[in-house]
Design a protein around this motif. Structure first.
Motif, PDB file in Angstrom:
ATOM      1  N   ALA A  63      31.776  34.598  56.292  1.00 21.10           N
ATOM      2  CA  ALA A  63      30.929  34.512  55.102  1.00 21.10           C
ATOM      3  C   ALA A  63      30.838  35.856  54.398  1.00 21.10           C
ATOM      4  O   ALA A  63      30.843  35.936  53.181  1.00 21.10           O
ATOM      5  N   LYS A  64      30.766  36.942  55.184  1.00 21.21           N
ATOM      6  CA  LYS A  64      30.697  38.270  54.587  1.00 21.21           C
ATOM      7  C   LYS A  64      31.981  38.587  53.824  1.00 21.21           C
ATOM      8  O   LYS A  64      31.946  39.113  52.726  1.00 21.21           O
ATOM      9  N   ARG A  65      33.119  38.263  54.412  1.00 24.02           N
ATOM     10  CA  ARG A  65      34.387  38.505  53.731  1.00 24.02           C
ATOM     11  C   ARG A  65      34.473  37.665  52.463  1.00 24.02           C
ATOM     12  O   ARG A  65      34.961  38.119  51.449  1.00 24.02           O
ATOM     13  N   ASP A  66      33.988  36.430  52.521  1.00 20.18           N
ATOM     14  CA  ASP A  66      34.041  35.552  51.371  1.00 20.18           C
ATOM     15  C   ASP A  66      33.166  36.098  50.233  1.00 20.18           C
ATOM     16  O   ASP A  66      33.558  36.059  49.072  1.00 20.18           O
ATOM     17  N   ALA A  67      31.997  36.607  50.567  1.00 16.59           N
ATOM     18  CA  ALA A  67      31.113  37.167  49.544  1.00 16.59           C
ATOM     19  C   ALA A  67      31.756  38.376  48.879  1.00 16.59           C
ATOM     20  O   ALA A  67      31.672  38.544  47.658  1.00 16.59           O
ATOM     21  N   ARG A  68      32.416  39.199  49.658  1.00 24.19           N
ATOM     22  CA  ARG A  68      33.088  40.376  49.092  1.00 24.19           C
ATOM     23  C   ARG A  68      34.198  39.946  48.134  1.00 24.19           C
ATOM     24  O   ARG A  68      34.338  40.506  47.042  1.00 24.19           O
ATOM     25  N   SER A  69      34.982  38.965  48.542  1.00 22.35           N
ATOM     26  CA  SER A  69      36.059  38.478  47.682  1.00 22.35           C
ATOM     27  C   SER A  69      35.503  37.887  46.390  1.00 22.35           C
ATOM     28  O   SER A  69      36.071  38.093  45.312  1.00 22.35           O
ATOM     29  N   LYS A  70      34.393  37.153  46.499  1.00 20.63           N
ATOM     30  CA  LYS A  70      33.779  36.570  45.304  1.00 20.63           C
ATOM     31  C   LYS A  70      33.299  37.660  44.355  1.00 20.63           C
ATOM     32  O   LYS A  70      33.444  37.546  43.128  1.00 20.63           O
ATOM     33  N   LEU A  71      32.744  38.716  44.895  1.00 12.53           N
ATOM     34  CA  LEU A  71      32.271  39.816  44.057  1.00 12.53           C
ATOM     35  C   LEU A  71      33.433  40.521  43.368  1.00 12.53           C
ATOM     36  O   LEU A  71      33.343  40.891  42.191  1.00 12.53           O
ATOM     37  N   LEU A  72      34.530  40.695  44.083  1.00  7.39           N
ATOM     38  CA  LEU A  72      35.693  41.343  43.472  1.00  7.39           C
ATOM     39  C   LEU A  72      36.310  40.458  42.393  1.00  7.39           C
ATOM     40  O   LEU A  72      36.697  40.949  41.326  1.00  7.39           O
ATOM     41  N   ASP A  73      36.391  39.171  42.652  1.00  8.63           N
ATOM     42  CA  ASP A  73      36.894  38.254  41.624  1.00  8.63           C
ATOM     43  C   ASP A  73      35.987  38.273  40.393  1.00  8.63           C
ATOM     44  O   ASP A  73      36.464  38.258  39.252  1.00  8.63           O
ATOM     45  N   ALA A  74      34.679  38.303  40.641  1.00  5.46           N
ATOM     46  CA  ALA A  74      33.723  38.363  39.531  1.00  5.46           C
ATOM     47  C   ALA A  74      33.892  39.659  38.742  1.00  5.46           C
ATOM     48  O   ALA A  74      33.839  39.662  37.506  1.00  5.46           O
ATOM     49  N   ALA A  75      34.140  40.758  39.448  1.00  4.70           N
ATOM     50  CA  ALA A  75      34.321  42.046  38.774  1.00  4.70           C
ATOM     51  C   ALA A  75      35.522  42.005  37.846  1.00  4.70           C
ATOM     52  O   ALA A  75      35.466  42.490  36.706  1.00  4.70           O
ATOM     53  N   LEU A  76      36.623  41.402  38.292  1.00  6.75           N
ATOM     54  CA  LEU A  76      37.810  41.317  37.457  1.00  6.75           C
ATOM     55  C   LEU A  76      37.534  40.567  36.169  1.00  6.75           C
ATOM     56  O   LEU A  76      38.008  40.947  35.091  1.00  6.75           O
ATOM     57  N   SER A  77      36.728  39.531  36.253  1.00  7.08           N
ATOM     58  CA  SER A  77      36.428  38.719  35.075  1.00  7.08           C
ATOM     59  C   SER A  77      35.374  39.367  34.184  1.00  7.08           C
ATOM     60  O   SER A  77      35.577  39.533  32.971  1.00  7.08           O
ATOM     61  N   VAL A  78      34.241  39.745  34.775  1.00  8.26           N
ATOM     62  CA  VAL A  78      33.112  40.225  33.980  1.00  8.26           C
ATOM     63  C   VAL A  78      33.405  41.584  33.343  1.00  8.26           C
ATOM     64  O   VAL A  78      33.093  41.814  32.160  1.00  8.26           O
ATOM     65  N   ILE A  79      34.017  42.487  34.098  1.00  4.63           N
ATOM     66  CA  ILE A  79      34.280  43.825  33.557  1.00  4.63           C
ATOM     67  C   ILE A  79      35.304  43.769  32.436  1.00  4.63           C
ATOM     68  O   ILE A  79      35.198  44.480  31.426  1.00  4.63           O
ATOM     69  N   ARG A  80      36.298  42.903  32.560  1.00  4.46           N
ATOM     70  CA  ARG A  80      37.268  42.781  31.471  1.00  4.46           C
ATOM     71  C   ARG A  80      36.635  42.165  30.223  1.00  4.46           C
ATOM     72  O   ARG A  80      37.094  42.403  29.105  1.00  4.46           O
TER      73      ARG A  80
END
Length: 208
Positions: A6-23
């Motif tokens: 679950a911890k790894r999944d949350a990290r991946s979700k945050l990184l995916d979100a960063a790619l979308s939101v920051i762009r």
């Protein structure tokens, strides 16, 4: 033990979100709350994986390199026999990626480095590693194309590889300013013509 996936999944979700939101919004305008909302995780989960937004920015640049690196490694231009065709195929592939909204095709690290180059050195350096590392993937094909054509110019494969990235990043800036991909496509077409001229028989004698 049971919480590790679950911890790894949350990290991946945050990184995916960063790619979308920051762009979409830029690094400075993006908040931790927005990243958590986009990722569907709690703020506690964010700070479990990242001590700060800056640390997330560095990780996002590295994640971007991994994600895009896999995409380009599998791209069809690698199958071309002539190294110049591989270089031109790479540029054509970049044009093919100009789909969707501006935030869908522009570069995360190019976006972040424009905002952080002076204020946040750790992110600036992570972005530089990403851009330069990607440029390095072109160097062997450029060098091979030069060798096939007996070229001995006063520029290097590394400098030309970085120039391609300068054109692409500039094309993304223009796309943001114009609100669409057409100007970026035009810039990439000009890059293709430049490369064709650079490697044409008229300019590939030993003195070129």
């Amino acid at each position: 033990m049971s919480t590790q996936p679950a911890k790894r999944d949350a990290r991946s979700k945050l990184l995916d979100a960063a790619l979308s939101v920051i762009r979409t919004k830029g690094y400075s305008a993006t908040t931790v709350d927005e990243l958590c909302a986009a990722a569907g995780v709690t703020k506690g989960a964010f700070f479990h994986h990242f001590r700060s937004k800056e640390e997330l920015g560095v990780a996002a640049a590295e994640y971007w390199s991994e994600t895009t690196g896999a995409l380009f490694a599998q791209a069809p231009y690698h199958d071309c026999a002539d190294p110049l065709d591989r270089v031109l195929g790479y540029v054509s592939f970049r044009k093919d990626l100009l789909e969707g909204g501006v935030a869908d095709f522009t570069c995360l690290v190019g976006t972040m480095v424009q905002e952080t180059y002076q204020s946040t050195p750790a992110i600036r350096d992570a972005c530089e590693r990403s851009i330069s590392g990607h440029a390095e993937t072109l160097e062997s094909d450029i060098e091979a194309a030069m060798r096939v054509r007996n070229m001995c110019p006063d520029w290097t494969p590394a400098s030309l590889a970085l120039h391609t990235q300068a054109v692409l990043q500039g094309a993304f800036i223009l796309a943001k300013a114009k609100g669409g991909p057409a100007i970026a496509a035009d810039s990439i077409d000009h890059l293709t013509r430049y490369l064709q001229l650079l490697f044409s028989p008229a300019t590939t004698d030993p003195q070129s």
